[in-house]
Every structure is written in structure tokens, then in C-alpha cells.
Design a protein around this motif. Structure first.
Motif, PDB file in Angstrom:
ATOM      1  N   VAL A  27     -92.885 -26.871  -5.063  1.00  0.00           N
ATOM      2  CA  VAL A  27     -92.927 -25.493  -5.328  1.00  0.00           C
ATOM      3  C   VAL A  27     -93.854 -25.180  -6.688  1.00  0.00           C
ATOM      4  O   VAL A  27     -94.742 -24.293  -6.608  1.00  0.00           O
ATOM      5  CB  VAL A  27     -91.717 -24.674  -5.474  1.00  0.00           C
ATOM      6  CG1 VAL A  27     -91.484 -23.535  -6.063  1.00  0.00           C
ATOM      7  CG2 VAL A  27     -90.933 -24.940  -4.160  1.00  0.00           C
ATOM      8  N   ASN A  28     -93.563 -26.108  -7.642  1.00  0.00           N
ATOM      9  CA  ASN A  28     -94.461 -25.931  -8.789  1.00  0.00           C
ATOM     10  C   ASN A  28     -96.079 -26.183  -8.479  1.00  0.00           C
ATOM     11  O   ASN A  28     -96.718 -25.540  -9.308  1.00  0.00           O
ATOM     12  CB  ASN A  28     -93.968 -26.906  -9.895  1.00  0.00           C
ATOM     13  CG  ASN A  28     -92.466 -26.557 -10.524  1.00  0.00           C
ATOM     14  OD1 ASN A  28     -92.091 -25.456 -10.470  1.00  0.00           O
ATOM     15  ND2 ASN A  28     -91.892 -27.616 -11.029  1.00  0.00           N
ATOM     16  N   ASP A  68     -88.775 -29.195  -5.758  1.00  0.00           N
ATOM     17  CA  ASP A  68     -88.957 -28.319  -6.827  1.00  0.00           C
ATOM     18  C   ASP A  68     -90.563 -28.654  -7.466  1.00  0.00           C
ATOM     19  O   ASP A  68     -91.256 -27.864  -7.668  1.00  0.00           O
ATOM     20  CB  ASP A  68     -88.229 -29.033  -8.038  1.00  0.00           C
ATOM     21  CG  ASP A  68     -88.240 -27.908  -9.193  1.00  0.00           C
ATOM     22  OD1 ASP A  68     -88.389 -26.558  -9.063  1.00  0.00           O
ATOM     23  OD2 ASP A  68     -88.236 -28.653 -10.489  1.00  0.00           O
ATOM     24  N   VAL A 103     -97.185 -23.097  -6.999  1.00  0.00           N
ATOM     25  CA  VAL A 103     -97.588 -22.083  -7.954  1.00  0.00           C
ATOM     26  C   VAL A 103     -98.943 -22.074  -8.602  1.00  0.00           C
ATOM     27  O   VAL A 103     -99.645 -21.244  -8.916  1.00  0.00           O
ATOM     28  CB  VAL A 103     -96.177 -21.908  -9.050  1.00  0.00           C
ATOM     29  CG1 VAL A 103     -96.477 -21.208 -10.035  1.00  0.00           C
ATOM     30  CG2 VAL A 103     -95.176 -21.591  -8.226  1.00  0.00           C
ATOM     31  N   ARG A 139     -92.219  -9.978   1.779  1.00  0.00           N
ATOM     32  CA  ARG A 139     -91.261 -11.055   1.323  1.00  0.00           C
ATOM     33  C   ARG A 139     -90.896 -11.986   2.539  1.00  0.00           C
ATOM     34  O   ARG A 139     -90.510 -11.367   3.605  1.00  0.00           O
ATOM     35  CB  ARG A 139     -89.976 -10.401   0.448  1.00  0.00           C
ATOM     36  CG  ARG A 139     -89.089 -11.380   0.366  1.00  0.00           C
ATOM     37  CD  ARG A 139     -87.854 -10.793  -0.322  1.00  0.00           C
ATOM     38  NE  ARG A 139     -87.965  -9.374  -1.282  1.00  0.00           N
ATOM     39  CZ  ARG A 139     -87.395  -8.396  -0.877  1.00  0.00           C
ATOM     40  NH1 ARG A 139     -86.468  -8.212  -0.023  1.00  0.00           N
ATOM     41  NH2 ARG A 139     -87.656  -7.458  -1.722  1.00  0.00           N
ATOM     42  N   GLU A 194     -96.159 -14.502  -5.469  1.00  0.00           N
ATOM     43  CA  GLU A 194     -95.513 -15.540  -6.291  1.00  0.00           C
ATOM     44  C   GLU A 194     -94.668 -16.368  -5.336  1.00  0.00           C
ATOM     45  O   GLU A 194     -94.171 -15.666  -4.161  1.00  0.00           O
ATOM     46  CB  GLU A 194     -94.757 -14.860  -7.185  1.00  0.00           C
ATOM     47  CG  GLU A 194     -93.703 -13.693  -6.833  1.00  0.00           C
ATOM     48  CD  GLU A 194     -93.176 -13.021  -8.110  1.00  0.00           C
ATOM     49  OE1 GLU A 194     -91.742 -13.103  -7.827  1.00  0.00           O
ATOM     50  OE2 GLU A 194     -93.638 -12.675  -8.817  1.00  0.00           O
ATOM     51  N   ILE A 195     -93.956 -17.463  -5.613  1.00  0.00           N
ATOM     52  CA  ILE A 195     -93.239 -18.151  -5.076  1.00  0.00           C
ATOM     53  C   ILE A 195     -92.125 -18.601  -5.820  1.00  0.00           C
ATOM     54  O   ILE A 195     -92.348 -19.207  -7.098  1.00  0.00           O
ATOM     55  CB  ILE A 195     -93.742 -19.148  -4.337  1.00  0.00           C
ATOM     56  CG1 ILE A 195     -93.013 -20.173  -3.498  1.00  0.00           C
ATOM     57  CG2 ILE A 195     -94.705 -20.150  -5.148  1.00  0.00           C
ATOM     58  CD1 ILE A 195     -93.526 -21.205  -2.701  1.00  0.00           C
ATOM     59  N   THR A 196     -91.023 -18.576  -5.894  1.00  0.00           N
ATOM     60  CA  THR A 196     -89.581 -18.924  -6.508  1.00  0.00           C
ATOM     61  C   THR A 196     -88.639 -19.736  -5.617  1.00  0.00           C
ATOM     62  O   THR A 196     -88.441 -19.513  -4.461  1.00  0.00           O
ATOM     63  CB  THR A 196     -88.902 -17.647  -7.139  1.00  0.00           C
ATOM     64  OG1 THR A 196     -88.575 -16.938  -6.003  1.00  0.00           O
ATOM     65  CG2 THR A 196     -89.859 -16.838  -8.194  1.00  0.00           C
ATOM     66  N   GLN A 197     -88.073 -20.731  -6.393  1.00  0.00           N
ATOM     67  CA  GLN A 197     -87.023 -21.426  -5.813  1.00  0.00           C
ATOM     68  C   GLN A 197     -85.471 -21.175  -6.132  1.00  0.00           C
ATOM     69  O   GLN A 197     -85.500 -21.177  -7.406  1.00  0.00           O
ATOM     70  CB  GLN A 197     -87.447 -22.849  -5.982  1.00  0.00           C
ATOM     71  CG  GLN A 197     -86.168 -24.101  -5.394  1.00  0.00           C
ATOM     72  CD  GLN A 197     -86.566 -25.365  -5.822  1.00  0.00           C
ATOM     73  OE1 GLN A 197     -87.632 -25.619  -6.362  1.00  0.00           O
ATOM     74  NE2 GLN A 197     -85.910 -26.429  -5.321  1.00  0.00           N
ATOM     75  N   GLU A 198     -84.588 -20.941  -5.306  1.00  0.00           N
ATOM     76  CA  GLU A 198     -83.234 -20.805  -5.532  1.00  0.00           C
ATOM     77  C   GLU A 198     -82.859 -21.959  -5.006  1.00  0.00           C
ATOM     78  O   GLU A 198     -83.358 -23.029  -5.062  1.00  0.00           O
ATOM     79  CB  GLU A 198     -82.664 -19.648  -5.190  1.00  0.00           C
ATOM     80  CG  GLU A 198     -83.266 -18.005  -5.532  1.00  0.00           C
ATOM     81  CD  GLU A 198     -84.007 -17.011  -4.713  1.00  0.00           C
ATOM     82  OE1 GLU A 198     -83.745 -16.929  -3.534  1.00  0.00           O
ATOM     83  OE2 GLU A 198     -84.857 -16.546  -5.467  1.00  0.00           O
ATOM     84  N   ILE A 213     -86.282 -20.819  -0.746  1.00  0.00           N
ATOM     85  CA  ILE A 213     -87.730 -20.596  -1.360  1.00  0.00           C
ATOM     86  C   ILE A 213     -87.834 -18.778  -1.166  1.00  0.00           C
ATOM     87  O   ILE A 213     -88.009 -18.799   0.063  1.00  0.00           O
ATOM     88  CB  ILE A 213     -88.654 -21.342  -1.154  1.00  0.00           C
ATOM     89  CG1 ILE A 213     -88.267 -23.054  -1.391  1.00  0.00           C
ATOM     90  CG2 ILE A 213     -90.008 -21.128  -1.684  1.00  0.00           C
ATOM     91  CD1 ILE A 213     -89.344 -24.045  -0.839  1.00  0.00           C
ATOM     92  N   LYS A 214     -88.135 -18.340  -2.050  1.00  0.00           N
ATOM     93  CA  LYS A 214     -88.601 -16.846  -1.736  1.00  0.00           C
ATOM     94  C   LYS A 214     -90.187 -16.733  -1.931  1.00  0.00           C
ATOM     95  O   LYS A 214     -90.460 -17.064  -2.950  1.00  0.00           O
ATOM     96  CB  LYS A 214     -87.905 -15.749  -2.857  1.00  0.00           C
ATOM     97  CG  LYS A 214     -88.057 -14.493  -2.458  1.00  0.00           C
ATOM     98  CD  LYS A 214     -87.191 -13.659  -3.212  1.00  0.00           C
ATOM     99  CE  LYS A 214     -87.445 -13.547  -4.570  1.00  0.00           C
ATOM    100  NZ  LYS A 214     -86.680 -12.731  -5.413  1.00  0.00           N
TER     101      LYS A 214
END
Length: 161
Positions: free
Chosen positions: A19-20, A16, A23, A91, A38-42, A46-47
């Protein structure tokens, strides 16, 4: 009987944080000005969404450097196929490997059996338990596995006498 477990775990808090940091860096870098990357964590993935393949590779490179700085092995990442998304974007889903899969467990056991060290290995849930008559054989097994490149991040835990 002495034993230890081979596991593959990743500290999700460190993921986490990485990833932050990624970003933040994307938001500050000049080459990403005006980009919709953009990058997001599920939960366990990670997407990454980027304008094109070049930007996608740049975002993944930044992410890998943040992982490395935080002490997370890049072997814990499994990359999905890059696919086209809406609006001409690209993606990619990156899965975070948690636990030893059955296939990797079988591969680890095959390496141990091939070495002729007097230990037994068995798959239990998402880990491999190795038992032997003496401690030296177990330590020799750990050294053997550390020397092999099995494309999985391994930790050796629960060393018992």
C-alpha cells in the motif's frame, strides 16, 4: 494419525508495504498529477478513492502489481462495489481475506470427498483439518487442491505424522 491444516493467511506487513509503495507511485506518476486519488489501509481492508472509474481502475492495477511483486496472492483480495463518494469521486473497499470462510471450507471438503481419496476433512474455526491413514494420501490431497482453482489463497501447514 497423519494430518495437515489448510489455512488462508496474508502477511499484513507485506500488505502495508505494498500500500505504501502504491501511494508513492501515485504521487510520482504524471497521469495522477492534480488528482485527488488516494489509498488508505484499515485493519483488514483497503479503501481506494479516485476521481473517476478510469483512475480507480489504474490505482487498483498499481496495487495489484505491488502485491504481486511482494509475493501476496491477488486471490486474497475481495473487491467491494465501486460507489460514488462526495465531490464526484469514486470509492471502492477491498477486503483482505484472512482465514478460510465456512462456505469455502465446505467447497474444499466437497472437492476432497469427490476425489475419493481416503482422507477425512473437517472445518475448525477458520481452517480445514485433513487427516488420513498414510502420508501419501495427504500429499495426493495437497496436489489435488493446488490443481483446483477455488478462488482462495491456500497454505498447507502443520503437516504431522
Amino acid at each position: 494419525m497423519p494430518s495437515f491444516d489448510i489455512v488462508s493467511k496474508v502477511d499484513m506487513q507485506e500488505v502495508d508495504n505494498a500500500v505504501n509503495q502504491t501511494v508513492k507511485e501515485i504521487g510520482q506518476r504524471y497521469d495522477f498529477k492534480g488528482s485527488k486519488s488516494e489509498i488508505t489501509q484499515e485493519k483488514d481492508s483497503i479503501k481506494v478513492l479516485a476521481d473517476d472509474d478510469f483512475k480507480l481502475k489504474a490505482v487498483i492495477d498499481i496495487l495489484q502489481s505491488k502485491f504481486f511483486k511482494r509475493g501476496i496472492s491477488i486471490k486474497a483480495l475481495q473487491y467491494g462495489k465501486a460507489e460514488n463518494a462526495s465531490g464526484g469521486m469514486v470509492r471502492q473497499i477491498i477486503t483482505i481475506q484472512q482465514g478460510v470462510s465456512k462456505e469455502k471450507g465446505k467447497e474444499i471438503i466437497a472437492v476432497i470427498k469427490e476425489s475419493k481419496i481416503k482422507v477425512q476433512a473437517q472445518i475448525q474455526d477458520e481452517q480445514v483439518r485433513v487427516t488420513g491413514k498414510n502420508r501419501d494420501d495427504l500429499q495426493e490431497t495437497i496436489a489435488l487442491l493446488k490443481g483446483k482453482d477455488l478462488d482462495i489463497e491456500m497454505q498447507f501447514v502443520n503437516f504431522r505424522e
